[in-house]
Scaffold this motif. Structure first.
Motif, PDB file in Angstrom:
ATOM      1  N   VAL A 236     -90.194 -44.054  72.521  1.00  0.00           N
ATOM      2  CA  VAL A 236     -91.260 -43.169  73.017  1.00  0.00           C
ATOM      3  C   VAL A 236     -90.867 -41.735  72.639  1.00  0.00           C
ATOM      4  O   VAL A 236     -91.366 -41.284  72.131  1.00  0.00           O
ATOM      5  N   GLY A 237     -89.931 -41.686  72.320  1.00  0.00           N
ATOM      6  CA  GLY A 237     -89.456 -40.585  71.615  1.00  0.00           C
ATOM      7  C   GLY A 237     -89.966 -40.139  70.175  1.00  0.00           C
ATOM      8  O   GLY A 237     -90.514 -39.551  70.186  1.00  0.00           O
ATOM      9  N   ALA A 238     -89.438 -41.091  69.367  1.00  0.00           N
ATOM     10  CA  ALA A 238     -90.606 -41.249  68.019  1.00  0.00           C
ATOM     11  C   ALA A 238     -91.623 -41.165  68.283  1.00  0.00           C
ATOM     12  O   ALA A 238     -92.416 -40.139  67.596  1.00  0.00           O
ATOM     13  N   CYS A 239     -92.374 -41.603  69.166  1.00  0.00           N
ATOM     14  CA  CYS A 239     -94.238 -41.503  69.250  1.00  0.00           C
ATOM     15  C   CYS A 239     -94.343 -39.730  69.577  1.00  0.00           C
ATOM     16  O   CYS A 239     -94.910 -38.944  69.070  1.00  0.00           O
ATOM     17  N   TYR A 240     -93.604 -39.292  70.735  1.00  0.00           N
ATOM     18  CA  TYR A 240     -93.829 -38.228  70.995  1.00  0.00           C
ATOM     19  C   TYR A 240     -93.475 -36.494  69.476  1.00  0.00           C
ATOM     20  O   TYR A 240     -94.553 -36.196  69.254  1.00  0.00           O
ATOM     21  N   THR A 241     -92.549 -37.518  69.292  1.00  0.00           N
ATOM     22  CA  THR A 241     -92.333 -36.324  67.722  1.00  0.00           C
ATOM     23  C   THR A 241     -93.149 -36.576  66.071  1.00  0.00           C
ATOM     24  O   THR A 241     -94.059 -35.335  66.277  1.00  0.00           O
TER      25      THR A 241
ATOM     26  N   PHE B  25     -96.097 -37.333  66.837  1.00  0.00           N
ATOM     27  CA  PHE B  25     -97.940 -36.600  67.118  1.00  0.00           C
ATOM     28  C   PHE B  25     -97.697 -35.094  66.712  1.00  0.00           C
ATOM     29  O   PHE B  25     -98.745 -34.709  66.138  1.00  0.00           O
ATOM     30  N   LEU B  26     -96.653 -34.949  67.511  1.00  0.00           N
ATOM     31  CA  LEU B  26     -96.169 -33.425  67.098  1.00  0.00           C
ATOM     32  C   LEU B  26     -96.390 -33.103  65.198  1.00  0.00           C
ATOM     33  O   LEU B  26     -96.426 -32.125  65.464  1.00  0.00           O
ATOM     34  N   LEU B  27     -95.524 -33.995  64.593  1.00  0.00           N
ATOM     35  CA  LEU B  27     -95.138 -33.029  63.665  1.00  0.00           C
ATOM     36  C   LEU B  27     -97.204 -33.333  62.557  1.00  0.00           C
ATOM     37  O   LEU B  27     -96.792 -33.067  61.910  1.00  0.00           O
ATOM     38  N   GLU B  28     -97.919 -34.300  63.539  1.00  0.00           N
ATOM     39  CA  GLU B  28     -98.568 -34.547  62.371  1.00  0.00           C
ATOM     40  C   GLU B  28     -99.716 -33.918  63.189  1.00  0.00           C
ATOM     41  O   GLU B  28    -100.690 -32.788  62.310  1.00  0.00           O
ATOM     42  N   ASN B  29     -99.740 -33.772  64.270  1.00  0.00           N
ATOM     43  CA  ASN B  29    -100.430 -32.580  64.799  1.00  0.00           C
ATOM     44  C   ASN B  29    -100.506 -30.718  65.491  1.00  0.00           C
ATOM     45  O   ASN B  29    -101.442 -30.296  65.948  1.00  0.00           O
ATOM     46  N   ALA B  30     -99.274 -30.653  65.588  1.00  0.00           N
ATOM     47  CA  ALA B  30     -99.228 -29.045  65.885  1.00  0.00           C
ATOM     48  C   ALA B  30     -97.879 -28.829  65.380  1.00  0.00           C
ATOM     49  O   ALA B  30     -96.904 -27.791  65.622  1.00  0.00           O
ATOM     50  N   ALA B  31     -98.009 -29.318  64.005  1.00  0.00           N
ATOM     51  CA  ALA B  31     -96.772 -28.897  62.913  1.00  0.00           C
ATOM     52  C   ALA B  31     -96.257 -27.098  63.083  1.00  0.00           C
ATOM     53  O   ALA B  31     -97.510 -26.485  62.814  1.00  0.00           O
TER      54      ALA B  31
END
Ligand SMILES: *Cc1c(COP(=O)(O)O)cnc(C)c1O
Length: 396
Positions: free
Chosen positions: A278-283, A285-291
């Motif tokens: 779950v943690g990796a999924c959040y991170t 996504f954020l690094l790919e879409n909201a860096a």
């Protein structure tokens, strides 16, 4: 949607919990029953620590260690201002003075460089080197120990902190209330080289019971012996119940809570890996879409956070209250950890700190937002949370 879904977990372990509880009802040893020892054995094996002692709460665990070390009036205890209030509360209750140190901008844990500045500032009574409480103007405090916090489950920088502690002859107490189940390099948290570690079994923690509970971990047999006595009103030992050689606490872990935790231990390893996903999924996504826009907490590549909270920093120009309201309208619950650094809490006003003394804490406490986090959060729910958050931020 739940912020933490304890019901999903309970449906998995219900029969095991019921069995465990009925065993306790049968033997009737509600205080220090066999389940307490069994759990302590399992947790010692899990962390690799030589000694584990159950106690009344995570807060109680901290005070047991400070009391065993004789920390009190005239002592300086260094810690981060960005934590649950208990971390600093126990310092003040012991009669010692909390010395706050700002956080690292990326990991949000205590900043090692500034920790050393703070120690030197206390030694030299020199508040020009590092912000100090006003008592330092009139009183020479003795640096005694450091309480680290593995914030949201992310390990503090132990190599650096333990090196500094050794240099200045301080003990290190790891407040692992949020981090049991994570790891620092090769070591399990709550056994990563500190003189003592504590955790909490508050229901919403990664390993939570159905009430209050906590534990102390150490490899120091002498400390273990004193904590064991202190948690039971300072008695000599189990054979000498009515001879009290220390001023102690009513600080035991209930047998019932130990029984519940034993049922939870059956699935803890699996829950740890689910939390990682779950943690990796959040991170990711954020690094790919909201860096560089919505910032995740930074975890060192050789470490593992247990993600007690999944907390992000919102963009600077966005009103957090508005984001929370809009997420709520989309049925997404959130929380703020923590809206105020402890140095700025009214109960610590007597220390005389200024809100601006710790700029990184100020920044993170203004912008942090915790998202739903638990092992049973489904990928499609996470996707909904993340897309909604991103849309809200881009529309603000
Ligand atoms: C929860 C928590 C505590 C206190 O634990 P309790 O079991 O509620 O007393 C202490 N420190 C930190 C960092 C916590 O998150």
């Amino acid at each position: 949607m739940d912020f933490i879904d304890l019901k999903a977990q309970q449906s998995r372990i219900k029969s095991s919990v019921e069995n465990r509880i009925s065993q306790v009802l049968e033997h009737g040893q509600y205080i220090m029953g066999p389940e307490v020892k069994e759990l302590e054995g399992q947790l010692a094996a899990f962390t690799g620590a030589k000694h584990c002692m159950g106690c009344a709460s995570g807060t109680n665990a901290l005070e047991l260690v400070l009391s065993a070390w004789g920390v009190g009036v005239g002592d300086a205890v260094f810690t981060t201002p960005l934590s649950f209030i208990a971390t600093a509360e126990v310092i003040a209750k012991a009669g010692a003075t909390p010395i706050f140190v700002d956080i690292d901008p990326h990991t949000w844990n205590i900043n090692g460089t500034q920790l050393e500045d703070a120690i030197l500032a206390v030694q030299n009574n020199d508040a020009t080197k590092h912000p100090l409480p006003s008592i330092c103007k009139t009183t020479q405090l003795t640096p005694r120990c450091i309480i680290t916090v593995d914030l949201f489950g992310n390990p503090a920088d132990y190599e650096n902190i333990l090196r500094i502690a050794q240099k200045y002859n301080l003990t290190v107490l790891e407040d692992g209330a949020q981090s049991l189940g994570g790891s620092y390099k090769q070591d399990k948290l709550c056994n990563c080289g500190c003189h003592a570690s504590t955790t909490s079994f508050f229901p919403s923690k990664p390993l939570g019971c159905y009430g209050d509970g906590g534990a102390v971990f150490t490899n120091d047999a002498d400390l273990a012996h004193v904590v064991d006595s202190l948690r039971y009103h300072g008695r000599v030992d189990a054979q000498n119940k009515n001879k009290n050689i220390r001023i102690g606490y009513n600080g035991r872990l209930d047998t019932m809570q130990a029984a519940i935790l034993l049922a939870k231990m059956e699935i803890f390893e699996e829950e740890i890996s689910l939390r990682q996903k779950v943690g990796a999924c959040y991170t990711n996504f954020l690094l790919e879409n909201a860096a560089g826009y919505i910032l995740p907490q930074q975890i060192a590549s050789e470490d593992q956070s247990i993600w007690a909270q999944y907390t992000v920093l919102l963009p600077e120009n966005i009103l957090r209250g508005e984001v929370i309201q809009k997420l709520k309208a989309g049925k997404i619950p959130t929380a703020i950890h923590y809206p105020l650094g402890m140095h700025a809490q009214p109960c610590f006003a007597y220390l005389g700190y200024e809100a601006e003394d710790f700029p990184m804490v100020q920044k993170v406490s203004k912008r942090a937002l915790s998202l739903p986090m638990h092992p049973y959060l489904r990928p499609e729910t996470q996707e909904y949370i993340l897309h909604t958050l991103l849309n809200i931020c881009q529309g603000c």
